[in-house]
Motif scaffolding. Sequence first.
Motif, PDB file in Angstrom:
ATOM      1  N   LEU A  33       0.810  -1.216   0.000  1.00 21.43           N
ATOM      2  CA  LEU A  33       0.000   0.000   0.000  1.00 21.43           C
ATOM      3  C   LEU A  33       0.847   1.272   0.000  1.00 21.43           C
ATOM      4  CD1 LEU A  33      -2.749  -1.036   2.557  1.00 21.43           C
ATOM      5  CD2 LEU A  33      -2.882  -1.042   0.061  1.00 21.43           C
ATOM      6  N   LEU A  34       2.155   1.146  -0.174  1.00 21.62           N
ATOM      7  CA  LEU A  34       3.015   2.323  -0.081  1.00 21.62           C
ATOM      8  C   LEU A  34       3.150   3.095  -1.393  1.00 21.62           C
ATOM      9  CD1 LEU A  34       5.797   0.952   2.278  1.00 21.62           C
ATOM     10  CD2 LEU A  34       3.756   2.279   2.856  1.00 21.62           C
ATOM     11  N   LYS A  35       3.666   2.480  -2.427  1.00 17.60           N
ATOM     12  CA  LYS A  35       3.974   3.186  -3.681  1.00 17.60           C
ATOM     13  C   LYS A  35       3.477   2.410  -4.898  1.00 17.60           C
ATOM     14  CE  LYS A  35       6.730   6.482  -1.956  1.00 17.60           C
ATOM     15  NZ  LYS A  35       6.480   7.881  -2.087  1.00 17.60           N
ATOM     16  N   THR A  36       3.128   3.174  -5.958  1.00 22.54           N
ATOM     17  CA  THR A  36       2.783   2.546  -7.232  1.00 22.54           C
ATOM     18  C   THR A  36       4.059   2.156  -7.951  1.00 22.54           C
ATOM     19  OG1 THR A  36       2.875   4.607  -8.502  1.00 22.54           O
ATOM     20  CG2 THR A  36       0.752   4.054  -7.455  1.00 22.54           C
ATOM     21  N   ASP A  37       3.934   1.458  -9.071  1.00 15.34           N
ATOM     22  CA  ASP A  37       5.109   1.089  -9.866  1.00 15.34           C
ATOM     23  C   ASP A  37       5.857   2.322 -10.359  1.00 15.34           C
ATOM     24  OD1 ASP A  37       4.414  -1.546  -9.509  1.00 15.34           O
ATOM     25  OD2 ASP A  37       3.460  -1.750 -11.482  1.00 15.34           O
ATOM     26  N   GLN A  38       5.137   3.447 -10.468  1.00 15.50           N
ATOM     27  CA  GLN A  38       5.749   4.690 -10.942  1.00 15.50           C
ATOM     28  C   GLN A  38       6.294   5.541  -9.791  1.00 15.50           C
ATOM     29  OE1 GLN A  38       2.457   3.828 -11.889  1.00 15.50           O
ATOM     30  NE2 GLN A  38       3.315   2.742 -13.641  1.00 15.50           N
ATOM     31  N   GLY A  39       6.184   5.058  -8.561  1.00 12.51           N
ATOM     32  CA  GLY A  39       6.727   5.770  -7.408  1.00 12.51           C
ATOM     33  C   GLY A  39       5.780   6.745  -6.738  1.00 12.51           C
ATOM     34  N   TYR A  40       4.506   6.747  -7.126  1.00 17.72           N
ATOM     35  CA  TYR A  40       3.527   7.634  -6.493  1.00 17.72           C
ATOM     36  C   TYR A  40       2.982   6.985  -5.227  1.00 17.72           C
ATOM     37  CZ  TYR A  40       3.516  10.057 -10.971  1.00 17.72           C
ATOM     38  OH  TYR A  40       3.890  10.736 -12.092  1.00 17.72           O
ATOM     39  N   ASP A  41       2.585   7.822  -4.273  1.00 10.71           N
ATOM     40  CA  ASP A  41       1.964   7.314  -3.059  1.00 10.71           C
ATOM     41  C   ASP A  41       0.616   6.695  -3.396  1.00 10.71           C
ATOM     42  OD1 ASP A  41       3.959   8.210  -1.251  1.00 10.71           O
ATOM     43  OD2 ASP A  41       3.138  10.242  -1.367  1.00 10.71           O
ATOM     44  N   LYS A  42       0.375   5.507  -2.872  1.00  3.27           N
ATOM     45  CA  LYS A  42      -0.923   4.860  -3.086  1.00  3.27           C
ATOM     46  C   LYS A  42      -1.975   5.418  -2.139  1.00  3.27           C
ATOM     47  CE  LYS A  42       0.416   0.407  -5.018  1.00  3.27           C
ATOM     48  NZ  LYS A  42       0.360  -1.050  -4.822  1.00  3.27           N
ATOM     49  N   VAL A  43      -1.598   5.707  -0.915  1.00  5.19           N
ATOM     50  CA  VAL A  43      -2.514   6.290   0.047  1.00  5.19           C
ATOM     51  C   VAL A  43      -2.119   7.748   0.229  1.00  5.19           C
ATOM     52  CG1 VAL A  43      -3.399   6.197   2.411  1.00  5.19           C
ATOM     53  CG2 VAL A  43      -2.824   4.076   1.219  1.00  5.19           C
ATOM     54  N   VAL A  44      -3.056   8.645  -0.035  1.00  8.22           N
ATOM     55  CA  VAL A  44      -2.774  10.077   0.003  1.00  8.22           C
ATOM     56  C   VAL A  44      -3.086  10.674   1.368  1.00  8.22           C
ATOM     57  CG1 VAL A  44      -3.300  12.299  -1.057  1.00  8.22           C
ATOM     58  CG2 VAL A  44      -3.230  10.242  -2.466  1.00  8.22           C
ATOM     59  N   ASP A  45      -4.159  10.226   1.991  1.00  8.26           N
ATOM     60  CA  ASP A  45      -4.562  10.806   3.265  1.00  8.26           C
ATOM     61  C   ASP A  45      -5.492   9.852   4.000  1.00  8.26           C
ATOM     62  OD1 ASP A  45      -4.831  12.615   5.335  1.00  8.26           O
ATOM     63  OD2 ASP A  45      -5.897  14.131   4.180  1.00  8.26           O
ATOM     64  N   PHE A  46      -5.641  10.090   5.282  1.00  7.10           N
ATOM     65  CA  PHE A  46      -6.597   9.374   6.122  1.00  7.10           C
ATOM     66  C   PHE A  46      -7.521  10.398   6.739  1.00  7.10           C
ATOM     67  CE2 PHE A  46      -3.300   6.237   5.971  1.00  7.10           C
ATOM     68  CZ  PHE A  46      -3.959   5.032   6.084  1.00  7.10           C
ATOM     69  N   ILE A  47      -8.782  10.098   6.793  1.00  3.86           N
ATOM     70  CA  ILE A  47      -9.754  10.941   7.476  1.00  3.86           C
ATOM     71  C   ILE A  47     -10.551  10.021   8.387  1.00  3.86           C
ATOM     72  CG2 ILE A  47     -11.743  12.467   7.224  1.00  3.86           C
ATOM     73  CD1 ILE A  47     -10.706  13.107   4.394  1.00  3.86           C
ATOM     74  N   ASP A  48     -10.555  10.310   9.661  1.00  2.00           N
ATOM     75  CA  ASP A  48     -11.300   9.494  10.614  1.00  2.00           C
ATOM     76  C   ASP A  48     -12.691  10.083  10.775  1.00  2.00           C
ATOM     77  OD1 ASP A  48     -12.292   7.943  12.634  1.00  2.00           O
ATOM     78  OD2 ASP A  48     -10.685   8.367  14.047  1.00  2.00           O
TER      79      ASP A  48
END
Length: 172
Positions: A33-48
């Motif tokens: 869940l950390l990075k895509t194959d292109q190096g982008y963040d997979k998870v951008v933010d969390f909102i509770d």
Amino acid sequence: MLVSHLRVNSGASGRGQLVAVIDSGIDAGHPDLLKTDQGYDKVVDFIDLSDEGRLGLNTAVQENGRLNLGGLKVEVPAGTASGLIWKYAYLSLDFLPAEFGNRTSRLVAARNSRAGGPLDTVYIDTDGDGEIKDEAPVKTFASGHQTARIQGSGNRQFDVVVCSISDKDNYI
């Protein structure tokens, strides 16, 4: 059809698509869940949206490199300036399964980075020793994509993210 076949046959990759996941929780530190194959963040933010993980904060007093937490004194991390605002709470781990191991509550302390500024840095007692002097600072997930990992027995672990910090309402 498997996703890999769909990708090969259609050329679809999902690149450029933003997906919102509404869930009771994910393992923010999981490598998948950390990075895509292109190096982008997979998870951008969390909102509770549930307030399930919200911790009400108490004011701590900093004295001679230590925080007074209602009579309990703990050392602040080295290099921490004096004159900062400190607030604290305890994160209960009772919701974790018994197999996790040490489920004692963990100290969570928040401070501002500059005098007069908002609370923006959090220390979580990940090793369960009751101290924060040996802990790495964590910012909100949106500002740094940081997690704090609480280690359980064996290979069990629990990754914690800071969704938000509110000076006004006194919570993390």
